[in-house]
Design an enzyme around this catalytic site. Structure first.
Site, PDB file in Angstrom:
ATOM      1  CG  HIS A  45       3.244  19.138 102.709  1.00  0.00           C
ATOM      2  ND1 HIS A  45       3.557  19.330 101.378  1.00  0.00           N
ATOM      3  CD2 HIS A  45       1.900  19.291 102.789  1.00  0.00           C
ATOM      4  CE1 HIS A  45       2.453  19.571 100.699  1.00  0.00           C
ATOM      5  NE2 HIS A  45       1.430  19.564 101.535  1.00  0.00           N
TER       6      HIS A  45
ATOM      7  NE  ARG B 163      -1.974  26.424 103.116  1.00  0.00           N
ATOM      8  CZ  ARG B 163      -2.139  25.895 101.937  1.00  0.00           C
ATOM      9  NH1 ARG B 163      -1.115  25.528 101.231  1.00  0.00           N
ATOM     10  NH2 ARG B 163      -3.326  25.739 101.415  1.00  0.00           N
TER      11      ARG B 163
ATOM     12  CB  SER C 177       1.596  21.518  96.590  1.00  0.00           C
ATOM     13  OG  SER C 177       2.134  20.836  97.696  1.00  0.00           O
TER      14      SER C 177
ATOM     15  CE  LYS D 171      -5.452  19.836  95.541  1.00  0.00           C
ATOM     16  NZ  LYS D 171      -4.533  19.800  96.687  1.00  0.00           N
TER      17      LYS D 171
END
Length: 170
Positions: free
Chosen positions: A19, A97, A135, A43
């Site tokens: 990040h 990514r 994360s 989440k």
């Protein structure tokens, strides 16, 4: 000259070196970068919203000082494009990514363009040393007692370890 304002949204649970890589690169491209710390109903977060925002603020102070970009960290709920309009962002930065990120982000960019054509989505590729960090993996590794020190900055490391140890003890 018109101020270039961008939004970089995420849940940042926890904020990672990946990040921060995207934030530092985005900060070189705009005058003001708003980091939107989101509630994600899909989440279950390790950190509450306000603590995530606090960590992002603490971890981005040096980036703001180095780049001269004004960085503002704000929690938000609701539609991303609504928040982008609220903060006056002309663009939304998204980090990529892997191919799996692209598929999701491509669809999201299309939906956002339909909802707010005046807000452009800009993709920044994760740097080679950070392209695998997520994360979710950081939380999983920390929970299982692994070393996450190369994936997160110092304050986030301390808080993540304290939080995962507390959860494991309960």
């Amino acid at each position: 000259m018109v101020e270039r304002v961008a939004l970089y949204p995420g849940t940042f649970d926890p904020v990672t070196n990946g990040h921060l890589d995207v934030i530092s690169r985005a900060a070189r491209l705009v005058d003001k970068l708003v980091i939107g710390v989101a509630i994600n109903i899909g989440k279950s977060p390790l950190f509450p919203l306000e603590e995530r925002a606090e960590l992002v603020r603490a971890e981005t102070d040096a980036i703001a000082a180095k780049t001269g970009c004004r960085i503002e960290v704000r929690p938000f709920t609701g539609l991303l494009v609504g928040f982008a309009r609220e903060v006056g962002a002309q663009m939304i930065f998204r980090g990529l990514r892997a191919v799996t990120d692209f598929d999701y982000e491509f669809q999201m960019a299309g939906m956002n363009a339909r909802l707010a054509s005046e807000v452009e989505t800009v993709f920044l590729m994760a740097s080679e040393r950070n392209h695998f960090i997520s994360s979710r993996f950081v939380k999983e590794i920390a929970t299982l007692g692994g070393d996450i020190s190369s994936f997160v900055p110092a304050l986030t490391l301390e808080r993540t370890l304290a939080r995962t140890r507390k959860s494991a003890a309960e």
